[in-house]
Write an enzyme that holds these catalytic residues in place. Structure first.
Site, PDB file in Angstrom:
ATOM      1  N   ASP A  30       8.124 -31.876  46.725  1.00 16.16           N
ATOM      2  CA  ASP A  30       7.459 -30.760  47.416  1.00 16.16           C
ATOM      3  C   ASP A  30       7.490 -29.499  46.555  1.00 16.16           C
ATOM      4  OD1 ASP A  30      10.369 -31.182  49.362  1.00 16.16           O
ATOM      5  OD2 ASP A  30      10.153 -29.765  47.705  1.00 16.16           O
ATOM      6  N   ASP A  99      -5.587 -28.913  41.147  1.00 14.71           N
ATOM      7  CA  ASP A  99      -6.430 -30.101  41.050  1.00 14.71           C
ATOM      8  C   ASP A  99      -7.620 -29.915  41.996  1.00 14.71           C
ATOM      9  OD1 ASP A  99      -5.246 -33.337  40.187  1.00 14.71           O
ATOM     10  OD2 ASP A  99      -7.334 -32.774  40.594  1.00 14.71           O
ATOM     11  N   ASP A 207     -11.285 -33.356  39.274  1.00 15.89           N
ATOM     12  CA  ASP A 207     -11.183 -34.794  39.506  1.00 15.89           C
ATOM     13  C   ASP A 207     -12.557 -35.478  39.425  1.00 15.89           C
ATOM     14  OD1 ASP A 207      -9.322 -36.914  40.533  1.00 15.89           O
ATOM     15  OD2 ASP A 207     -10.848 -37.026  42.093  1.00 15.89           O
ATOM     16  N   GLU A 260     -12.056 -34.096  34.435  1.00 12.64           N
ATOM     17  CA  GLU A 260     -11.738 -35.507  34.258  1.00 12.64           C
ATOM     18  C   GLU A 260     -13.047 -36.270  34.317  1.00 12.64           C
ATOM     19  OE1 GLU A 260     -10.602 -37.921  37.390  1.00 12.64           O
ATOM     20  OE2 GLU A 260      -9.253 -39.205  36.249  1.00 12.64           O
ATOM     21  N   HIS A 332      -0.882 -39.604  35.894  1.00 15.40           N
ATOM     22  CA  HIS A 332      -0.478 -40.280  37.128  1.00 15.40           C
ATOM     23  C   HIS A 332      -1.300 -41.531  37.408  1.00 15.40           C
ATOM     24  CE1 HIS A 332      -3.974 -37.967  38.143  1.00 15.40           C
ATOM     25  NE2 HIS A 332      -4.071 -38.604  39.285  1.00 15.40           N
ATOM     26  N   ASP A 333      -2.344 -41.759  36.584  1.00 12.22           N
ATOM     27  CA  ASP A 333      -3.185 -42.953  36.759  1.00 12.22           C
ATOM     28  C   ASP A 333      -2.921 -44.007  35.693  1.00 12.22           C
ATOM     29  OD1 ASP A 333      -6.123 -40.982  37.573  1.00 12.22           O
ATOM     30  OD2 ASP A 333      -4.592 -41.823  38.892  1.00 12.22           O
TER      31      ASP A 333
HETATM   32  O1  TEU Z   1      -9.152 -40.786  38.939  1.00 13.46           O
HETATM   33  C1  TEU Z   1     -10.480 -41.139  38.583  1.00 13.46           C
HETATM   34  C2  TEU Z   1     -10.499 -42.440  37.936  1.00 13.46           C
HETATM   35  O2  TEU Z   1     -11.368 -42.770  37.182  1.00 13.46           O
HETATM   36  C3  TEU Z   1      -9.406 -43.332  38.279  1.00 13.46           C
HETATM   37  O3  TEU Z   1      -9.859 -44.082  39.410  1.00 13.46           O
HETATM   38  C4  TEU Z   1      -9.103 -44.232  37.159  1.00 13.46           C
HETATM   39  O4  TEU Z   1     -10.281 -44.809  36.678  1.00 13.46           O
HETATM   40  C5  TEU Z   1      -8.218 -45.282  37.701  1.00 13.46           C
HETATM   41  O5  TEU Z   1      -7.220 -44.630  38.436  1.00 13.46           O
HETATM   42  C6  TEU Z   1      -7.646 -46.034  36.542  1.00 13.46           C
HETATM   43  O6  TEU Z   1      -6.918 -47.095  37.101  1.00 13.46           O
HETATM   44  C7  TEU Z   1      -9.092 -39.634  39.764  1.00 13.46           C
HETATM   45  C8  TEU Z   1      -7.621 -39.359  40.076  1.00 13.46           C
HETATM   46  O7  TEU Z   1      -6.935 -39.071  38.858  1.00 13.46           O
HETATM   47  C9  TEU Z   1      -7.065 -40.578  40.750  1.00 13.46           C
HETATM   48  O8  TEU Z   1      -5.655 -40.433  40.974  1.00 13.46           O
HETATM   49  C10 TEU Z   1      -7.794 -40.742  42.080  1.00 13.46           C
HETATM   50  O9  TEU Z   1      -7.346 -41.945  42.685  1.00 13.46           O
HETATM   51  C11 TEU Z   1      -9.313 -40.829  41.857  1.00 13.46           C
HETATM   52  O10 TEU Z   1      -9.823 -39.857  40.964  1.00 13.46           O
HETATM   53  C12 TEU Z   1     -10.023 -40.573  43.175  1.00 13.46           C
HETATM   54  O11 TEU Z   1      -9.812 -39.227  43.540  1.00 13.46           O
HETATM   55 CA    CA Z   2      10.262 -33.109  50.529  1.00 15.31          CA
END
Ligand code: TEU
Ligand code: CA
Length: 567
Positions: A30, A99, A207, A260, A332-333
């Site tokens: 948080d 974001d 995003d 992105e 994070h992806d």
């Molecule tokens: O990610 C966009 C995206 O292209 C991702 O779906 C990526 O291709 C995939 O995660 C790879 O495995 C953005 C955000 O960074 C992601 O966390 C979100 O899930 C997505 O958009 C939808 O908002």
């Molecule tokens: Ca917490």
């Protein structure tokens, strides 16, 4: 280099709030937790913090499904706590980048609730609604308007029973896509962006921003099934230029916008990041993190250093004269870089620091993903029930269902789970490992996702107490970028492009040339280094200073990287 914007010599740190630090014991990170770690981030030396979404959300996609753009989800805190965090960050010289998730909203956003309520609702056209494919025959309910698929498995169109029409969602069905062709939508987004900038935030990570412009084939329908390729349409440049005019043009101060953009090319990026076009400052491209992906991201291919060098080199060359690169190897992806590109067991320190040096000495703005600075690794949970990511869970469910139907071998549960182990997004989302206390010091409660079992050995406290510290290595790289104009602005030249293990390149600004040589392999490098090192000064290395040998420098050891200033 005063004429160059601040972000050409800046480093950005990405915080995934859910997994960074929990201050109230509910097992979820948080704002209070982030605030308690600002001194840590200031000491690392970064210039800005990108926060993954903390807005009100049903959390189907961990906050990338937003139901109120101008508030903070109670699970993360409150607007008052956000303002306090912003003030505390600014007092340490840290900028806060938010974001911006405006390709889609949550299906619980009031805009969508209204839009879906009836075909003649004033907000109907804020989203993409289409009749069934063969709605022409009265009463017949047919399939989706076309064959486009969602990034999270299944079709990109879901039939909504209230009005018996389909709506588009490139991601989860709980993430309906906004219709950016509607000027009311664009206006509402710009109003919200101005609200955050007026509050004092320093910019946005945007995003999947290139998907806001939909290719005609994606949204025309009904038509024969179709799919594949990028959803991006040509009007994207008009939207980004309008956004810049409506939000940033009149402002003073130092801001950052990073878009992105899955699937874009270097040629696209030259247009997006050309300062004269006033679209975005830089983009996250996906070419280098797609090289090891087969027919789906979970079908991973063997890695090739020449292919990686060719890709990163293409982007260095393509944006050398016009535009600007972001530099990242995980987020994070993506899986953890030391596991994907390095050797996270025998050579975890060496390979983590090798890739840090290689990446941070490229031309562009480097992004550090939380935990990367202490060499955190992928996780290997035994069961799919230990995983949390909607992308992995949908993929597993669909693949195993397919296996049950067809016995298709590569969809067997164990094989699918191996794909999740190697490429799943939860690799990056296990709790930040602060120390060796319960749950890695992330929470006093039960974490929303288990900590990586290696946290007792891999954590901030242990790393900083170690003689060889990844954290301290990152500190020195960040200091170099802040103090050496050649690091920020020097021309990039790749060397030995076809070498299977050696990553080598130079950076030149005026009379100064820096050389990076890195041996991305478990075995020592036997080939001679690609430069005359007589008189060269070793500025930084991830091994104890190499013993001098008759030939001038000792050969590169396993995962050894060095930065030289050439005479
Ligand atoms: O990610 C966009 C995206 O292209 C991702 O779906 C990526 O291709 C995939 O995660 C790879 O495995 C953005 C955000 O960074 C992601 O966390 C979100 O899930 C997505 O958009 C939808 O908002
Ligand atoms: Ca917490």
């Amino acid at each position: 280099h005063d004429s160059n914007p601040w972000w050409t010599r800046a480093v950005v740190y990405q915080v995934y709030p859910r997994s960074f630090a929990d201050s109230n014991g509910d097992g979820i990170g948080d704002l209070g937790g982030i605030r308690s770690k600002l001194d840590y981030l200031a000491e690392l030396g970064v210039d800005a913090i990108w926060l993954s979404p903390v807005y009100p959300s049903p959390q189907h996609d961990n906050g990338y499904d937003i139901k109120d753009y101008q508030d903070i989800d109670p699970v993360f805190g409150s607007l008052a706590e956000f303002d306090a965090l912003l003030t505390a960050a600014h007092s340490r010289g840290l900028k806060i980048i938010m974001d911006l998730v405006v390709n889609h909203t949550s299906d619980e956003h009031p805009w969508f609730v209204e839009s879906r309520s009836s075909k003649d609702n004033p907000k109907r056209d804020w989203y993409w609604w289409r009749p069934t494919a063969d709605a022409s025959s009265a009463g017949a309910v047919g399939g989706p308007p076309n064959g486009w698929g969602s990034a999270f498995s299944g079709p990109a169109w879901t039939l909504d029973p209230i009005t018996d029409e389909y709506y588009l969602h490139l991601f989860a069905r709980q993430q309906p896509d906004l219709n950016w062709e509607n000027p009311e939508v664009r206006r509402a987004v710009y109003t919200m962006m101005n609200w955050w900038l007026d509050r004092g935030v320093d910019g946005f990570r945007m995003d999947v921003i290139n998907f806001i412009a939909k290719r005609a084939e994606l949204v025309s329908g009904p038509q024969a099934s179709l799919g594949g390729g990028s959803p991006m349409g040509p009007q994207i440049h008009d939207y980004l230029q309008e956004m810049h005019r409506e939000v940033f043009a009149g402002r003073t101060g130092e801001h950052l916008t990073v878009g992105e953009m899955p699937g874009v090319t270097v040629e696209d990026a030259r247009l997006f990041t050309d300062p004269a076009r006033a679209e975005v400052d830089m983009i996250f491209q996906f070419e280098h993190v797609s090289l090891d992906q087969g027919q789906t991201k979970f079908h991973f291919l063997p890695r090739s250093l020449p292919a990686l060098k060719a890709s990163l080199g293409r982007w260095q060359g393509g944006l050398a004269e016009t535009g600007w690169n972001s530099l990242y190897l995980n987020n994070h992806d993506q899986p953890r870089l030391v596991s994907r590109f390095g050797n996270d067991s025998e050579f975890r320190f060496e390979s983590a620091t090798l890739w840090a040096l290689v990446l941070h000495l490229h031309r562009g703005t480097p992004y550090i993903y939380q935990g990367e600075e202490i060499g955190m690794t992928n996780v290997h949970f035994e069961s799919i029930t230990d995983y949390r990511d909607i992308e992995s869970l949908n993929h597993y469910r669909e693949a195993v269902a397919e296996f049950d139907r067809t016995g298709q071998f590569d969809q067997a549960p164990a094989t699918v789970l191996e794909g999740v182990h190697t490429m799943g997004r939860d690799n990056a989302r296990t709790p930040m490992q602060w120390d060796d206390s319960a749950h890695a010091g992330f929470t006093s409660g039960t974490p929303w996702i288990a900590a990586n079992p290696n946290f007792a050995a891999v954590n901030v406290a242990a790393d900083r107490a170690a003689k060889r510290s990844v954290f301290r290595f990152y500190q020195r790289l960040i200091t170099l970028r802040h103090t050496l104009p050649t690091v920020a602005l020097g021309d990039f030249t790749m060397l030995e492009p076809n070498h299977e293990a050696l990553y080598a390149f130079t950076r030149t600004l005026g009379s100064e040339t820096l050389l990076v040589v890195a041996n991305a392999a478990d075995a020592p490098l036997t080939t001679p280094l690609p430069a005359d090192l007589s008189g060269a000064e070793l500025l930084l290395g991830n091994y104890p200073a190499a013993e001098q040998t008759g030939t001038g420098e000792a050969p590169l050891r396993a995962w050894e990287a060095r930065l030289y200033r050439l005479a």
